[in-house]
Write an enzyme that holds these catalytic residues in place. Structure first.
Site, PDB file in Angstrom:
ATOM      1  N   GLY A  15      66.490 -17.074 -11.164  1.00 21.32           N
ATOM      2  CA  GLY A  15      66.142 -18.384 -10.587  1.00 21.32           C
ATOM      3  C   GLY A  15      67.098 -19.445 -11.086  1.00 21.32           C
ATOM      4  O   GLY A  15      67.471 -19.438 -12.256  1.00 21.32           O
ATOM      5  N   ARG A  29      85.695 -24.987 -19.454  1.00 16.74           N
ATOM      6  CA  ARG A  29      86.536 -25.911 -20.239  1.00 16.74           C
ATOM      7  C   ARG A  29      86.765 -25.406 -21.664  1.00 16.74           C
ATOM      8  O   ARG A  29      87.838 -25.629 -22.240  1.00 16.74           O
ATOM      9  CB  ARG A  29      85.917 -27.311 -20.241  1.00 16.74           C
ATOM     10  CG  ARG A  29      85.915 -27.901 -18.824  1.00 16.74           C
ATOM     11  CD  ARG A  29      86.380 -29.323 -18.758  1.00 16.74           C
ATOM     12  NE  ARG A  29      86.654 -29.675 -17.369  1.00 16.74           N
ATOM     13  CZ  ARG A  29      86.273 -30.802 -16.797  1.00 16.74           C
ATOM     14  NH1 ARG A  29      85.592 -31.701 -17.477  1.00 16.74           N
ATOM     15  NH2 ARG A  29      86.602 -31.044 -15.542  1.00 16.74           N
ATOM     16  N   ARG A  76      69.251 -12.366  -6.941  1.00 20.08           N
ATOM     17  CA  ARG A  76      68.552 -11.257  -7.593  1.00 20.08           C
ATOM     18  C   ARG A  76      69.206 -10.010  -7.013  1.00 20.08           C
ATOM     19  O   ARG A  76      69.336  -9.888  -5.802  1.00 20.08           O
ATOM     20  CB  ARG A  76      67.065 -11.318  -7.301  1.00 20.08           C
ATOM     21  CG  ARG A  76      66.486 -12.698  -7.637  1.00 20.08           C
ATOM     22  CD  ARG A  76      65.069 -12.663  -8.124  1.00 20.08           C
ATOM     23  NE  ARG A  76      64.530 -14.024  -8.177  1.00 20.08           N
ATOM     24  CZ  ARG A  76      64.261 -14.680  -9.305  1.00 20.08           C
ATOM     25  NH1 ARG A  76      64.490 -14.118 -10.467  1.00 20.08           N
ATOM     26  NH2 ARG A  76      63.763 -15.897  -9.262  1.00 20.08           N
ATOM     27  N   ASP A 107      65.203 -13.937 -18.816  1.00 24.34           N
ATOM     28  CA  ASP A 107      65.119 -12.678 -19.576  1.00 24.34           C
ATOM     29  C   ASP A 107      65.464 -11.456 -18.735  1.00 24.34           C
ATOM     30  O   ASP A 107      65.998 -10.474 -19.253  1.00 24.34           O
ATOM     31  CB  ASP A 107      63.757 -12.530 -20.273  1.00 24.34           C
ATOM     32  CG  ASP A 107      62.601 -12.620 -19.312  1.00 24.34           C
ATOM     33  OD1 ASP A 107      62.830 -12.925 -18.126  1.00 24.34           O
ATOM     34  OD2 ASP A 107      61.465 -12.377 -19.742  1.00 24.34           O
ATOM     35  N   SER A 109      67.807 -11.342 -16.432  1.00 32.51           N
ATOM     36  CA  SER A 109      69.274 -11.316 -16.431  1.00 32.51           C
ATOM     37  C   SER A 109      69.803 -10.795 -17.763  1.00 32.51           C
ATOM     38  O   SER A 109      70.795 -10.047 -17.805  1.00 32.51           O
ATOM     39  CB  SER A 109      69.825 -12.723 -16.181  1.00 32.51           C
ATOM     40  OG  SER A 109      69.299 -13.231 -14.986  1.00 32.51           O
ATOM     41  N   THR A 130      66.612 -21.392 -17.425  1.00 30.34           N
ATOM     42  CA  THR A 130      65.372 -21.236 -16.654  1.00 30.34           C
ATOM     43  C   THR A 130      64.488 -22.436 -16.961  1.00 30.34           C
ATOM     44  O   THR A 130      64.480 -22.920 -18.096  1.00 30.34           O
ATOM     45  CB  THR A 130      64.645 -19.907 -17.004  1.00 30.34           C
ATOM     46  OG1 THR A 130      63.322 -19.942 -16.459  1.00 30.34           O
ATOM     47  CG2 THR A 130      64.516 -19.680 -18.493  1.00 30.34           C
ATOM     48  N   ASP A 132      61.318 -22.524 -17.113  1.00 31.33           N
ATOM     49  CA  ASP A 132      60.015 -22.175 -17.708  1.00 31.33           C
ATOM     50  C   ASP A 132      59.940 -22.294 -19.231  1.00 31.33           C
ATOM     51  O   ASP A 132      58.856 -22.281 -19.794  1.00 31.33           O
ATOM     52  CB  ASP A 132      59.637 -20.734 -17.331  1.00 31.33           C
ATOM     53  CG  ASP A 132      59.323 -20.609 -15.852  1.00 31.33           C
ATOM     54  OD1 ASP A 132      58.931 -21.627 -15.256  1.00 31.33           O
ATOM     55  OD2 ASP A 132      59.477 -19.503 -15.298  1.00 31.33           O
ATOM     56  N   ASP A 134      60.610 -20.053 -21.361  1.00 29.72           N
ATOM     57  CA  ASP A 134      59.860 -18.883 -21.824  1.00 29.72           C
ATOM     58  C   ASP A 134      60.752 -17.878 -22.555  1.00 29.72           C
ATOM     59  O   ASP A 134      60.477 -16.689 -22.555  1.00 29.72           O
ATOM     60  CB  ASP A 134      59.167 -18.203 -20.632  1.00 29.72           C
ATOM     61  CG  ASP A 134      60.155 -17.777 -19.552  1.00 29.72           C
ATOM     62  OD1 ASP A 134      61.338 -18.171 -19.622  1.00 29.72           O
ATOM     63  OD2 ASP A 134      59.742 -17.063 -18.628  1.00 29.72           O
ATOM     64  N   ARG A 176      54.424 -18.920 -14.592  1.00 31.97           N
ATOM     65  CA  ARG A 176      53.609 -17.730 -14.293  1.00 31.97           C
ATOM     66  C   ARG A 176      53.010 -17.134 -15.559  1.00 31.97           C
ATOM     67  O   ARG A 176      51.874 -16.704 -15.580  1.00 31.97           O
ATOM     68  CB  ARG A 176      54.468 -16.680 -13.582  1.00 31.97           C
ATOM     69  CG  ARG A 176      54.024 -16.441 -12.153  1.00 31.97           C
ATOM     70  CD  ARG A 176      54.995 -15.550 -11.419  1.00 31.97           C
ATOM     71  NE  ARG A 176      56.175 -16.278 -11.014  1.00 31.97           N
ATOM     72  CZ  ARG A 176      57.422 -15.791 -11.072  1.00 31.97           C
ATOM     73  NH1 ARG A 176      57.647 -14.579 -11.525  1.00 31.97           N
ATOM     74  NH2 ARG A 176      58.444 -16.512 -10.672  1.00 31.97           N
ATOM     75  N   GLY A 190      49.380 -37.967 -18.375  1.00 35.65           N
ATOM     76  CA  GLY A 190      48.013 -38.437 -18.606  1.00 35.65           C
ATOM     77  C   GLY A 190      46.951 -37.612 -17.889  1.00 35.65           C
ATOM     78  O   GLY A 190      45.931 -38.150 -17.448  1.00 35.65           O
ATOM     79  N   ARG A 252      41.528 -32.909  -3.943  1.00 39.78           N
ATOM     80  CA  ARG A 252      42.769 -32.576  -3.236  1.00 39.78           C
ATOM     81  C   ARG A 252      43.651 -31.666  -4.092  1.00 39.78           C
ATOM     82  O   ARG A 252      43.525 -31.655  -5.318  1.00 39.78           O
ATOM     83  CB  ARG A 252      43.564 -33.847  -2.901  1.00 39.78           C
ATOM     84  CG  ARG A 252      42.847 -34.807  -1.982  1.00 39.78           C
ATOM     85  CD  ARG A 252      42.676 -34.203  -0.618  1.00 39.78           C
ATOM     86  NE  ARG A 252      41.681 -34.926   0.158  1.00 39.78           N
ATOM     87  CZ  ARG A 252      41.978 -35.753   1.164  1.00 39.78           C
ATOM     88  NH1 ARG A 252      43.234 -35.946   1.483  1.00 39.78           N
ATOM     89  NH2 ARG A 252      41.018 -36.364   1.824  1.00 39.78           N
ATOM     90  N   GLN A 260      60.630 -28.501  -8.360  1.00 44.33           N
ATOM     91  CA  GLN A 260      60.734 -28.497  -9.832  1.00 44.33           C
ATOM     92  C   GLN A 260      62.040 -27.899 -10.327  1.00 44.33           C
ATOM     93  O   GLN A 260      62.444 -28.103 -11.457  1.00 44.33           O
ATOM     94  CB  GLN A 260      59.573 -27.700 -10.437  1.00 44.33           C
ATOM     95  CG  GLN A 260      58.237 -28.361 -10.221  1.00 44.33           C
ATOM     96  CD  GLN A 260      57.085 -27.406 -10.470  1.00 44.33           C
ATOM     97  OE1 GLN A 260      56.608 -27.277 -11.584  1.00 44.33           O
ATOM     98  NE2 GLN A 260      56.625 -26.727  -9.440  1.00 44.33           N
TER      99      GLN A 260
HETATM  100  P1  ATP Z   1      63.927 -16.232 -13.940  1.00 46.20           P
HETATM  101  O1  ATP Z   1      63.337 -16.460 -15.310  1.00 46.20           O
HETATM  102  O2  ATP Z   1      64.311 -17.475 -13.284  1.00 46.20           O
HETATM  103  O3  ATP Z   1      63.096 -15.312 -13.071  1.00 46.20           O
HETATM  104  P2  ATP Z   1      65.531 -13.951 -14.600  1.00 46.20           P
HETATM  105  O4  ATP Z   1      66.900 -13.816 -15.146  1.00 46.20           O
HETATM  106  O5  ATP Z   1      64.411 -13.442 -15.471  1.00 46.20           O
HETATM  107  O6  ATP Z   1      65.336 -15.458 -14.186  1.00 46.20           O
HETATM  108  P3  ATP Z   1      65.172 -11.724 -12.759  1.00 46.20           P
HETATM  109  O7  ATP Z   1      65.012 -11.737 -11.277  1.00 46.20           O
HETATM  110  O8  ATP Z   1      64.095 -11.102 -13.572  1.00 46.20           O
HETATM  111  O9  ATP Z   1      65.460 -13.240 -13.172  1.00 46.20           O
HETATM  112  O10 ATP Z   1      66.545 -10.965 -13.123  1.00 46.20           O
HETATM  113  C1  ATP Z   1      67.773 -11.359 -12.516  1.00 46.20           C
HETATM  114  C2  ATP Z   1      68.602 -10.145 -12.206  1.00 46.20           C
HETATM  115  O11 ATP Z   1      68.894  -9.439 -13.429  1.00 46.20           O
HETATM  116  C3  ATP Z   1      67.908  -9.102 -11.326  1.00 46.20           C
HETATM  117  O12 ATP Z   1      67.982  -9.423  -9.958  1.00 46.20           O
HETATM  118  C4  ATP Z   1      68.727  -7.856 -11.654  1.00 46.20           C
HETATM  119  O13 ATP Z   1      69.944  -7.847 -10.939  1.00 46.20           O
HETATM  120  C5  ATP Z   1      69.032  -8.053 -13.149  1.00 46.20           C
HETATM  121  N1  ATP Z   1      68.054  -7.273 -13.920  1.00 46.20           N
HETATM  122  C6  ATP Z   1      66.809  -7.607 -14.279  1.00 46.20           C
HETATM  123  N2  ATP Z   1      66.196  -6.596 -14.940  1.00 46.20           N
HETATM  124  C7  ATP Z   1      67.082  -5.587 -14.981  1.00 46.20           C
HETATM  125  C8  ATP Z   1      67.073  -4.248 -15.494  1.00 46.20           C
HETATM  126  N3  ATP Z   1      66.001  -3.756 -16.128  1.00 46.20           N
HETATM  127  N4  ATP Z   1      68.177  -3.493 -15.348  1.00 46.20           N
HETATM  128  C9  ATP Z   1      69.274  -3.969 -14.718  1.00 46.20           C
HETATM  129  N5  ATP Z   1      69.350  -5.201 -14.189  1.00 46.20           N
HETATM  130  C10 ATP Z   1      68.289  -6.010 -14.311  1.00 46.20           C
END
Ligand code: ATP
Length: 328
Positions: A15, A29, A76, A107, A109, A130, A132, A134, A176, A190, A252, A260
């Site tokens: 993301g 740079r 992704r 995480d 990635s 990210t 989040d 997290d 999430r 607030g 609502r 975001q």
């Molecule tokens: P966000 O926190 O915004 O979701 P993220 O980096 O956790 O970001 P993911 O969609 O979980 O996003 O992972 C991004 C990409 O990393 C995946 O589309 C995939 O290409 C690669 N990736 C994730 N897990 C694995 C894995 N176990 N093995 C190989 N590649 C992976």
């Protein structure tokens, strides 16, 4: 594996988050400063597999520090989850004479980067991007601060209409698995109640608390709900429940959604991105690999990627208490 790093590639993955562009700029740079080449990889791991590379110099990243999103695009990639895909990616890096890879992402990635390193011994370095917040090993991920400011601005605007009509608003924010955005933005905006995945308030207690707010003289209320909260209902079911069990409020729902992730990065995120990019490049040049750069006690520190992936961030209990006291 060449011992000296002469060319570094950078990609953004998963993301997108505000500050990714500032991080790309910083990596490019820092490479230029140290007289090494830099290559941008388009569309994350997908571009790595397809060899979608672009040589970048200091001037290629002008005018982007204030821009949301990522000029390198993000994706992704299912291909990178396969050995075959990762083999192609490795061959492309070897063919382009690239010696190390900086991955800006979450995480997932980092998991991909670590597997890639374990398979091919290719040096990798992570920058946590990210909204989040997290990821273990940094007090702030890139984009978290900007997202908080965006959410607080939205809460302020919704409060104007809530108080004009005696309304009770449920506002859903991203998160999430963790409630960092909800908790921080809820306090700053607030909110009367904040529902986060880490804490199950329970429906009855929620209604009790809202009733207490009303009898104490509040004519409108804001409840911030993290998308992964554990109360067991989605935000629209939550609205229906409160509609049925509380009288007198016009209830609502507002789901803030992808706004975001967007917008110009805050000053904090621009500075953080600049520091992280420099630290990532200089650590690789010092022979360090398989780390994530992060902010710990105000300093740039390295955390092994493995720990960053497996470690869990914890909600700040003091903030929970402050939020309770503020809703008195
Ligand atoms: P966000 O926190 O915004 O979701 P993220 O980096 O956790 O970001 P993911 O969609 O979980 O996003 O992972 C991004 C990409 O990393 C995946 O589309 C995939 O290409 C690669 N990736 C994730 N897990 C694995 C894995 N176990 N093995 C190989 N590649 C992976």
């Amino acid at each position: 594996m060449p011992k000296t790093i002469k060319k570094i590639a950078v990609l953004t993955s998963g993301g997108d988050s505000p500050g990714m562009n500032a991080a790309i700029r910083s990596v490019v740079r820092a490479c230029a400063y140290h007289n090494i080449e830099c290559v941008g990889v388009y569309r994350g791991y997908e571009g790595l597999i397809e060899g979608d590379f672009k040589q970048m110099d200091a001037r290629s990243v002008k005018g982007i520090i204030n821009k949301g999103g990522t000029i390198l695009k993000s994706a992704r990639s299912n291909g990178f989850r396969t050995e075959e895909g990762r083999k192609k990616a490795f061959q492309n890096l070897v063919d382009a004479e690239i010696n190390a890879l900086v991955v800006v992402g979450g995480d997932g990635s980092f998991t991909g980067a670590l597997i890639f390193n374990q398979e091919f011994g290719f040096p990798v370095m992570g920058i946590p991007g990210t909204i989040d917040n997290d990821i273990f090993g940094t007090s702030h991920t890139l984009g978290f601060d900007t997202a908080l400011n965006t959410v607080v601005e939205a809460i302020d605007k919704i409060r104007d209409t809530a108080s004009s009509h005696n309304r009770l608003f449920f506002i859903e924010v991203m998160g999430r698995d963790v409630g960092h955005i909800a908790l921080n933005a809820g306090i700053a905006g607030g909110a009367e109640e904040i529902l986060i995945p880490e804490e199950d308030l329970g429906l009855e207690r929620l209604v009790e608390s809202l009733n207490r707010s009303r009898t104490s003289g509040k004519s409108s209320s804001i409840v911030i709900v993290a998308e992964g909260d554990k109360i067991g209902k989605n935000i629209f079911e939550l609205k229906d429940y409160v509609d049925e069990n509380m009288e007198g409020y016009d209830v609502r729902v507002s789901v803030l959604g992808h706004m975001q992730r967007g917008g110009a990065p805050s000053c904090f995120d621009r500075v953080l991105a600049s520091r992280m990019g420099v630290k990532a490049v200089e650590s690789l040049l010092n022979g360090q690999t398989n780390y994530m750069v992060g902010l710990i006690n105000g300093k740039m520190e390295l955390t092994p990627l493995d720990n960053a992936i497996k470690g869990k961030t914890k909600i700040n209990l003091e903030l929970l208490r402050v939020s309770d006291i503020m809703s008195t």
